[in-house]
Structure formats: structure tokens, C-alpha cells
Design a protein around this motif. Structure first.
Motif, short mmCIF file in Angstrom:
data_model
loop_
_atom_site.label_atom_id
_atom_site.label_comp_id
_atom_site.label_asym_id
_atom_site.label_seq_id
_atom_site.Cartn_x
_atom_site.Cartn_y
_atom_site.Cartn_z
N ILE A 1 -24.90 21.46 82.80
CA ILE A 1 -23.38 20.23 83.04
C ILE A 1 -23.32 19.56 82.75
O ILE A 1 -24.09 19.02 81.74
CB ILE A 1 -24.09 20.05 84.34
N GLU A 2 -22.17 19.33 81.84
CA GLU A 2 -21.37 18.11 81.21
C GLU A 2 -19.70 18.02 82.34
O GLU A 2 -19.18 17.97 81.86
CB GLU A 2 -21.43 18.78 79.70
N GLN A 3 -20.59 16.03 82.54
CA GLN A 3 -19.26 15.84 83.65
C GLN A 3 -20.07 14.25 83.95
O GLN A 3 -21.32 13.89 83.16
CB GLN A 3 -18.67 16.76 85.03
N THR A 4 -18.39 13.32 84.43
CA THR A 4 -18.64 11.77 84.09
C THR A 4 -20.45 11.51 84.21
O THR A 4 -20.64 12.37 86.06
CB THR A 4 -18.01 11.45 85.14
N HIS A 5 -20.46 11.07 84.50
CA HIS A 5 -21.78 10.68 84.84
C HIS A 5 -21.86 9.44 86.10
O HIS A 5 -20.67 9.07 86.51
CB HIS A 5 -22.63 9.09 83.48
N VAL B 1 -28.07 18.27 82.35
CA VAL B 1 -27.85 18.20 82.36
C VAL B 1 -27.13 17.35 80.86
O VAL B 1 -27.92 16.70 80.68
CB VAL B 1 -27.60 17.01 83.24
N GLY B 2 -26.38 17.46 80.67
CA GLY B 2 -26.24 16.60 78.99
C GLY B 2 -25.45 15.64 78.71
O GLY B 2 -24.56 15.16 80.26
N HIS B 3 -24.89 14.73 78.15
CA HIS B 3 -23.84 14.27 78.58
C HIS B 3 -22.71 14.13 78.37
O HIS B 3 -22.06 14.68 77.61
CB HIS B 3 -23.50 12.47 76.72
N HIS B 4 -21.94 13.31 79.19
CA HIS B 4 -20.43 13.98 79.07
C HIS B 4 -19.60 14.61 77.65
O HIS B 4 -20.20 13.54 76.86
CB HIS B 4 -19.32 13.15 79.61
N VAL B 5 -18.95 15.19 77.67
CA VAL B 5 -17.66 15.37 76.57
C VAL B 5 -17.25 13.84 76.68
O VAL B 5 -16.76 13.31 77.18
CB VAL B 5 -17.35 16.67 75.89
#
Length: 199
Positions: free
Chosen positions: A93-97, A63-67
Motif C-alpha cells: 500500500i502506498e497512499q496518503t498518510h 505500507v510504504g510512504h506515499h509517492v
């Protein structure tokens, strides 16, 4: 009654990353856990985790930071790490925290703190920054459809005080819209001194 070992690191920070991953592998094997969620900004920690779990049959969700976390349109996961993660079979996964999202925008613009941000701060203060991150990433993995949310399947989630990871938890995951069904079942490891290291 169950007796489990918890490892406490002297201090928070990236120097605990390799030990955290090693302890997560050990606990996953002990409990037969097949879903691993790990926070990773650049992807480096995700790669280390995917390598460590290679051949175990566990699914690794990175899980990365969201763009746009650092600046509009910017993606923080690095291409070289993305490529290796894909080769290792990890999911990204990169999505709203889950524990900030739109509410952070409101508090930045209008001041004050939202109820969701209060939950995040409580996790940081009472347990550790890494626990907050692990909980948040497990929600994001659930909302992304990458871990089961059946009330029975346990996962291991790892987070840190950035960069790296220094906390691993056994979690019963839940979706954001059922947050209070989420349970932190065990702490595998965490820093005893929670102060954020200078870097």
C-alpha cells in the motif's frame, strides 16, 4: 485479567528490527492473529517481515510512504524489494498518510499544527514514534481494504523510528473516518528511550 509480556528496547532504532519482527511472529501465533501490517520505506523491512511470516497463514500488508513523500513523483519502495514482496504474497500500500495528508500541506504553508498532526505528535510523545507509525499504517491498511474492520478482528502493526521497526502493537483497526473506533490493545515491544537515533 490478562498478563502479557512487553519487551522494552534500550534505544529506538533499526537495530531492533529483527527482534521486533520475531516478537510480532510470536505474539501473532499466541493470539491467532492473521493480519500483519508493517511500515517499510524501501521495502527491506517489509521483505524481512514477509519472510518471517511465510508459512504461517498470515496476510502481510506492507505500507510504504506515499509517492511524492520525499520529492514530487518519487517512489521510495525499491523495485527489487517490490518484486520479492510480490513473490512472497505480501500486499503493498502506498497512499496518503492518514495522520498528515492535506493537513500537513496547510501547516507547512500557513503555520501552526492541525488537530490530526496533534494526534500524531501525542502518539509519538506519549508512547513512541513507532506506535504513531503503527497506528497510521493500520488506518491506511483499513482504508485500502486490506484488513477487516469489523470491530472484532485484531491485527499486529509494526512501525519504527525510521529506518526499520522498533515497535509492535496489537490493534483493533478502524477507517480514518472512524478513527476513534481504533484501539491499541497491546504493546508487544517498544523502545524505552524514544530519542531518534542519529543516522
Amino acid at each position: 485479567m490478562i498478563t502479557r509480556e512487553i519487551t522494552y528496547f534500550d534505544n529506538a532504532g533499526p537495530q531492533n528490527t529483527d527482534d521486533t519482527i520475531r516478537l510480532a511472529v510470536k505474539r501473532a501465533k499466541e493470539l491467532g492473529i492473521k493480519y500483519i501490517v508493517v511500515a517499510s520505506v524501501s521495502g527491506e523491512t517489509g521483505v524481512k517481515t514477509a519472510r518471517a511470516f511465510k508459512g504461517t497463514g498470515a496476510k502481510v500488508v506492507v505500507v510504504g510512504h506515499h509517492v511524492g513523500f520525499s520529492k514530487p513523483g518519487a517512489r521510495e519502495l525499491e523495485e527489487r524489494h517490490i518484486k520479492e514482496l510480490q513473490e512472497l504474497g505480501a500486499v503493498i500500500i502506498e497512499q496518503t498518510h492518514a495522520l498528515s495528508g492535506v493537513e500537513r500541506s496547510i501547516s507547512r504553508r500557513l503555520g501552526g499544527a492541525s488537530r490530526v498532526e496533534a494526534i500524531a505528535e501525542a502518539l509519538r510523545t506519549v508512547v513512541s514514534v513507532g506506535t504513531k507509525v503503527a497506528v497510521e499504517c493500520s488506518i491506511m491498511a483499513a482504508d485500502g481494504g486490506q484488513v477487516p474492520v469489523d470491530g472484532m478482528t485484531e491485527i499486529i502493526a509494526m512501525g519504527g523510528t525510521w529506518p526499520g521497526v522498533d515497535t509492535a502493537c496489537v490493534i483493533l483497526p478502524a477507517h480514518a473516518n472512524n478513527f476513534f473506533d481504533l484501539h491499541v490493545l497491546e504493546i508487544v515491544c517498544m523502545p524505552r528511550n524514544k530519542a531518534k537515533p542519529a543516522h
